[in-house]
Write a protein that holds these residues in place. Sequence first.
Motif, PDB file in Angstrom:
ATOM      1  N   ASN A   1       0.818  -1.221   0.000  1.00  0.00           N
ATOM      2  CA  ASN A   1       0.000   0.000   0.000  1.00  0.00           C
ATOM      3  C   ASN A   1       0.853   1.273   0.000  1.00  0.00           C
ATOM      4  O   ASN A   1       0.369   2.339   0.341  1.00  0.00           O
ATOM      5  N   TYR A   2       2.141   1.127  -0.360  1.00  0.00           N
ATOM      6  CA  TYR A   2       3.084   2.258  -0.489  1.00  0.00           C
ATOM      7  C   TYR A   2       3.434   2.930   0.843  1.00  0.00           C
ATOM      8  O   TYR A   2       4.570   3.295   1.051  1.00  0.00           O
ATOM      9  N   ALA A   3       2.427   3.141   1.712  1.00  0.00           N
ATOM     10  CA  ALA A   3       2.669   3.829   2.981  1.00  0.00           C
ATOM     11  C   ALA A   3       3.341   5.190   2.802  1.00  0.00           C
ATOM     12  O   ALA A   3       4.296   5.529   3.485  1.00  0.00           O
ATOM     13  N   LEU A   4       2.827   5.981   1.847  1.00  0.00           N
ATOM     14  CA  LEU A   4       3.333   7.349   1.684  1.00  0.00           C
ATOM     15  C   LEU A   4       2.568   8.283   2.621  1.00  0.00           C
ATOM     16  O   LEU A   4       1.414   8.032   2.956  1.00  0.00           O
ATOM     17  N   TYR A   5       3.225   9.378   3.010  1.00  0.00           N
ATOM     18  CA  TYR A   5       2.558  10.359   3.869  1.00  0.00           C
ATOM     19  C   TYR A   5       1.893  11.414   3.007  1.00  0.00           C
ATOM     20  O   TYR A   5       2.573  12.114   2.253  1.00  0.00           O
ATOM     21  N   PRO A   6       0.551  11.540   3.095  1.00  0.00           N
ATOM     22  CA  PRO A   6      -0.179  12.422   2.173  1.00  0.00           C
ATOM     23  C   PRO A   6       0.178  13.889   2.317  1.00  0.00           C
ATOM     24  O   PRO A   6       0.120  14.633   1.338  1.00  0.00           O
ATOM     25  N   HIS A   7       0.574  14.321   3.520  1.00  0.00           N
ATOM     26  CA  HIS A   7       0.852  15.745   3.715  1.00  0.00           C
ATOM     27  C   HIS A   7       2.290  16.113   3.351  1.00  0.00           C
ATOM     28  O   HIS A   7       2.674  17.267   3.413  1.00  0.00           O
ATOM     29  N   MET A   8       3.098  15.110   2.983  1.00  0.00           N
ATOM     30  CA  MET A   8       4.500  15.387   2.634  1.00  0.00           C
ATOM     31  C   MET A   8       4.687  15.355   1.122  1.00  0.00           C
ATOM     32  O   MET A   8       4.014  14.607   0.418  1.00  0.00           O
ATOM     33  N   SER A   9       5.655  16.152   0.650  1.00  0.00           N
ATOM     34  CA  SER A   9       5.997  16.151  -0.770  1.00  0.00           C
ATOM     35  C   SER A   9       6.726  14.851  -1.126  1.00  0.00           C
ATOM     36  O   SER A   9       7.137  14.089  -0.244  1.00  0.00           O
ATOM     37  N   VAL A  10       6.918  14.637  -2.419  1.00  0.00           N
ATOM     38  CA  VAL A  10       7.687  13.486  -2.894  1.00  0.00           C
ATOM     39  C   VAL A  10       9.086  13.504  -2.285  1.00  0.00           C
ATOM     40  O   VAL A  10       9.583  12.488  -1.787  1.00  0.00           O
TER      41      VAL A  10
END
Length: 226
Positions: free
Chosen positions: A84-93
């Motif tokens: 599920n990638y586990a990226l943080y939505p409020h952070m930039s790439v």
Amino acid sequence: MSAVDLIDIRKSYANGSPVLHGLSMQIQAGEFIVIVGPSGCGKSTLLRLIAGLERADSGEIRIGEQRANDLPPQHRDIAMIFQNYALYPHMSVRENIAFGLELRGMAKAERNARADSVAHTLQLTPYLDRKPAALSGGQRQRVAMGRAMARETSIFLMDEPLSNLDNALRIAMRTEIKELHRQLGATMVYVTHDQTEALSLADRIAVMKDGHLLQFDTPEAIYDRP
Ligand code: ADP
Ligand code: ADP
């Protein structure tokens, strides 16, 4: 030299029946290992044990000749990439790729420089200041890979990293992962349900069933039986 050596690993969850019953597996440095097997057979548990996110009840986990049973995840020479990638939505790439380096005490300028260099390799430079919501599925998956690469570890664990992508993207990303393996010379341990993926990626395939290692051999030896 073994990159990862699992010796007679047993693992149960609280109130649960045993998930791994004395599993042993030796992974050589630089190998691309694909783990296959039915849902619930213990594939994710095995990865989480190698990553240090779970503890074995007994047995030994060695990483690069070092006993690692008691080593916390951040001290293992390992990066893990989830489905599920586990990226943080409020952070930039850029911030997503650099995430985790701060915990190691790396200064911000150095963190950003490393993130930019990884983004370049993954062709993400135009998107460095975007948030994950403004990316395609394939781009998000590359950001997740970028975060793992930024750690500069020599062992990558991937838990069905492509299963949320559509077919065309999955095939494209498969090629990228193979190329990445070639470039980095890293050890890959990759879990999938997809036999085509296993065949195209693996140096050796580990077939698991009910917490056991059923077979561990080249794709040819496993799938080309009469
Ligand atoms: P796989 O990745 O092959 O689908 P898992 O390693 O995720 O298998 O799960 C193996 C078994 O352990 C399953 O029966 C699952 O329900 C159970 N399990 C996995 N994680 C936990 C947990 N955190 N707590 C309790 N049981 C778990
Ligand atoms: P997968 O098979 O792809 O690992 P699951 O739905 O089995 O997906 O597991 C998703 C997450 O839930 C994992 O982190 C796993 O450790 C946890 N998990 C799985 N089974 C159980 C369970 N029976 N109890 C608690 N947590 C579980």
